[in-house]
Scaffold this motif. Structure first.
Motif, PDB file in Angstrom:
ATOM      1  N   ARG A   1       0.796  -1.233   0.000  1.00 45.52           N
ATOM      2  CA  ARG A   1       0.000   0.000   0.000  1.00 45.52           C
ATOM      3  C   ARG A   1       0.831   1.287   0.000  1.00 45.52           C
ATOM      4  O   ARG A   1       0.414   2.281  -0.584  1.00 45.52           O
ATOM      5  N   ILE A   2       2.021   1.228   0.606  1.00 47.37           N
ATOM      6  CA  ILE A   2       2.833   2.452   0.641  1.00 47.37           C
ATOM      7  C   ILE A   2       3.215   2.867  -0.792  1.00 47.37           C
ATOM      8  O   ILE A   2       3.048   4.012  -1.204  1.00 47.37           O
ATOM      9  N   GLU A   3       3.689   1.869  -1.555  1.00 46.97           N
ATOM     10  CA  GLU A   3       4.107   2.162  -2.934  1.00 46.97           C
ATOM     11  C   GLU A   3       2.887   2.391  -3.849  1.00 46.97           C
ATOM     12  O   GLU A   3       2.856   3.357  -4.611  1.00 46.97           O
ATOM     13  N   TYR A   4       1.908   1.507  -3.781  1.00 49.98           N
ATOM     14  CA  TYR A   4       0.769   1.592  -4.704  1.00 49.98           C
ATOM     15  C   TYR A   4       0.009   2.914  -4.557  1.00 49.98           C
ATOM     16  O   TYR A   4      -0.408   3.516  -5.527  1.00 49.98           O
ATOM     17  N   LEU A   5      -0.191   3.329  -3.300  1.00 51.04           N
ATOM     18  CA  LEU A   5      -0.995   4.539  -3.074  1.00 51.04           C
ATOM     19  C   LEU A   5      -0.129   5.795  -2.955  1.00 51.04           C
ATOM     20  O   LEU A   5      -0.646   6.887  -2.909  1.00 51.04           O
ATOM     21  N   ASN A   6       1.190   5.598  -2.913  1.00 51.65           N
ATOM     22  CA  ASN A   6       2.111   6.695  -2.548  1.00 51.65           C
ATOM     23  C   ASN A   6       1.626   7.302  -1.228  1.00 51.65           C
ATOM     24  O   ASN A   6       1.277   8.486  -1.146  1.00 51.65           O
ATOM     25  N   LEU A   7       1.624   6.439  -0.222  1.00 52.84           N
ATOM     26  CA  LEU A   7       1.085   6.781   1.094  1.00 52.84           C
ATOM     27  C   LEU A   7       2.049   7.703   1.843  1.00 52.84           C
ATOM     28  O   LEU A   7       3.204   7.361   2.066  1.00 52.84           O
ATOM     29  N   LEU A   8       1.563   8.888   2.203  1.00 55.45           N
ATOM     30  CA  LEU A   8       2.389   9.876   2.914  1.00 55.45           C
ATOM     31  C   LEU A   8       1.702  10.281   4.210  1.00 55.45           C
ATOM     32  O   LEU A   8       0.468  10.253   4.288  1.00 55.45           O
ATOM     33  N   SER A   9       2.505  10.724   5.178  1.00 57.86           N
ATOM     34  CA  SER A   9       1.895  11.322   6.365  1.00 57.86           C
ATOM     35  C   SER A   9       1.513  12.757   5.992  1.00 57.86           C
ATOM     36  O   SER A   9       2.021  13.313   5.007  1.00 57.86           O
ATOM     37  N   PHE A  10       0.644  13.362   6.775  1.00 60.58           N
ATOM     38  CA  PHE A  10       0.244  14.744   6.486  1.00 60.58           C
ATOM     39  C   PHE A  10       1.453  15.680   6.585  1.00 60.58           C
ATOM     40  O   PHE A  10       1.598  16.608   5.786  1.00 60.58           O
ATOM     41  N   SER A  11       2.359  15.409   7.548  1.00 60.92           N
ATOM     42  CA  SER A  11       3.563  16.251   7.680  1.00 60.92           C
ATOM     43  C   SER A  11       4.408  16.160   6.422  1.00 60.92           C
ATOM     44  O   SER A  11       4.911  17.177   5.928  1.00 60.92           O
ATOM     45  N   GLU A  12       4.574  14.960   5.895  1.00 62.35           N
ATOM     46  CA  GLU A  12       5.361  14.807   4.657  1.00 62.35           C
ATOM     47  C   GLU A  12       4.697  15.569   3.513  1.00 62.35           C
ATOM     48  O   GLU A  12       5.358  16.234   2.715  1.00 62.35           O
ATOM     49  N   PHE A  13       3.366  15.450   3.442  1.00 67.86           N
ATOM     50  CA  PHE A  13       2.620  16.121   2.377  1.00 67.86           C
ATOM     51  C   PHE A  13       2.827  17.637   2.436  1.00 67.86           C
ATOM     52  O   PHE A  13       3.064  18.284   1.418  1.00 67.86           O
ATOM     53  N   LYS A  14       2.783  18.188   3.652  1.00 63.06           N
ATOM     54  CA  LYS A  14       2.882  19.644   3.798  1.00 63.06           C
ATOM     55  C   LYS A  14       4.236  20.170   3.311  1.00 63.06           C
ATOM     56  O   LYS A  14       4.325  21.292   2.833  1.00 63.06           O
ATOM     57  N   THR A  15       5.273  19.340   3.424  1.00 65.68           N
ATOM     58  CA  THR A  15       6.606  19.806   2.993  1.00 65.68           C
ATOM     59  C   THR A  15       6.668  19.953   1.465  1.00 65.68           C
ATOM     60  O   THR A  15       7.604  20.548   0.938  1.00 65.68           O
ATOM     61  N   LEU A  16       5.715  19.409   0.742  1.00 65.52           N
ATOM     62  CA  LEU A  16       5.719  19.506  -0.738  1.00 65.52           C
ATOM     63  C   LEU A  16       5.247  20.876  -1.213  1.00 65.52           C
ATOM     64  O   LEU A  16       5.336  21.199  -2.390  1.00 65.52           O
ATOM     65  N   PHE A  17       4.727  21.702  -0.276  1.00 61.83           N
ATOM     66  CA  PHE A  17       4.188  23.014  -0.676  1.00 61.83           C
ATOM     67  C   PHE A  17       5.159  24.140  -0.298  1.00 61.83           C
ATOM     68  O   PHE A  17       5.957  23.995   0.584  1.00 61.83           O
TER      69      PHE A  17
END
Ligand SMILES: C[S@@+](CC[C@H](N)C(=O)[O-])C[C@H]1O[C@@H](n2cnc3c(N)ncnc32)[C@H](O)[C@@H]1O
Length: 262
Positions: free
Chosen positions: A246-262
């Motif tokens: 699921r980590i690879e298939y969905l590109n599962l990220l934590s919200f903190s990781e996601f926020k660093t993309l902005f």
């Protein structure tokens, strides 16, 4: 001796099972002690305890635009749960009113009919473009896939599509039948949304990821690199494969990781 006792026990059990009260007790006890049931309940509780919820993620994305935002929600149920908490300048809601009788939405339509009327210039404007469309209607893969395809035509180039229920914690959450509630997930139902999300994860012209909270908040973007597409050659989307990868298939990220993309 032990063999004889076991035989007597089995005979007594057979007789007792004919008495409704004992029948319910024995079957109910087996159900509640079943390892699949116990593990399913455990996974359900873990998922229910995760934070933030979808609302915070949607509001975070909307807050990244330095302009007034336009938001559409497909599948609303009780607007107090999410829609009313969304911070956007203009908001529209679509729901045929299956799960919540009052259904106080702008368009009392299925998503298919909503988009049909939009294309036909009967509602809003066929040129309307949203900053964010939240898809949370009927959780079956073919429907979600259509909702995504239609939404792609109505988001701005730098807009986002957000999908609830992309990361079902067990196969019981990912069941097809919504109405059957006697599974370890009870009324929690993610359906087969994940399969539609996976299909769009494999689209090389779309960036995507899934936040590991609230049963998986999937995000798609045409422009913002929130995660490269998944280059796979899976013929069928089967739940055990998702469960292993699921980590690879969905590109599962934590919200903190996601926020660093902005
Ligand atoms: C899970 S609820 C939505 C929850 C809400 N978005 C939230 O975050 O609290 C799903 C909703 O989708 C609606 N629905 C079912 N089939 C639909 C369809 N074909 N098109 C749009 N909405 C649909 C149901 O009536 C129900 O209110």
């Amino acid at each position: 001796m032990a063999e004889r006792l076991m035989k007597i026990y089995k005979e007594i059990k057979k007789v007792l099972l004919r008495v409704p009260l004992f029948f319910y007790y024995i079957k109910g006890k087996n159900f509640l002690n079943d390892p699949y049931y116990i593990e399913g309940r455990r996974q359900d509780k873990i998922e229910m305890s995760k934070r933030p919820l979808r609302t915070d993620i949607i509001n975070f994305i909307l807050s990244q635009f330095s302009r007034e935002t336009l938001y559409l929600e497909i599948g609303v149920r009780n607007p107090k749960e999410n829609f009313n908490k969304i911070k956007a300048a203009i908001k529209y809601s679509v729901d045929p009113g299956i799960e919540f009788k009052e259904n106080p939405v702008d368009f009392k339509l299925t998503s298919d009919n909503f988009f049909k009327e939009l294309y036909q210039n009967k509602i809003l404007s066929p040129d309307i473009k949203f900053d964010l469309i939240f898809i949370d209607g009927l959780h079956l893969a073919h429907q979600v896939d259509r909702d995504i395809a239609n939404s792609m035509n109505f988001i701005k180039d730098d807009g986002f599509i957000v999908l609830h229920d992309c990361n079902p914690p067990t196969e019981w959450h990912a069941r097809y039948e919504y109405d059957y509630k006697y599974t370890p997930s009870f009324s929690n139902w993610n359906g087969t949304t994940w399969k539609a999300f996976m299909k769009w994860r494999a689209n090389s012209s779309v960036f995507s990821c899934c936040i590991d909270t609230d049963f998986g908040v999937g995000i798609l973007s045409k422009k913002k690199n929130i995660g490269q597409y998944l280059n796979h050659n899976m013929e069928f989307y089967e739940y055990p494969e998702l469960n292993k990868n699921r980590i690879e298939y969905l590109n599962l990220l934590s919200f903190s990781e996601f926020k660093t993309l902005f």
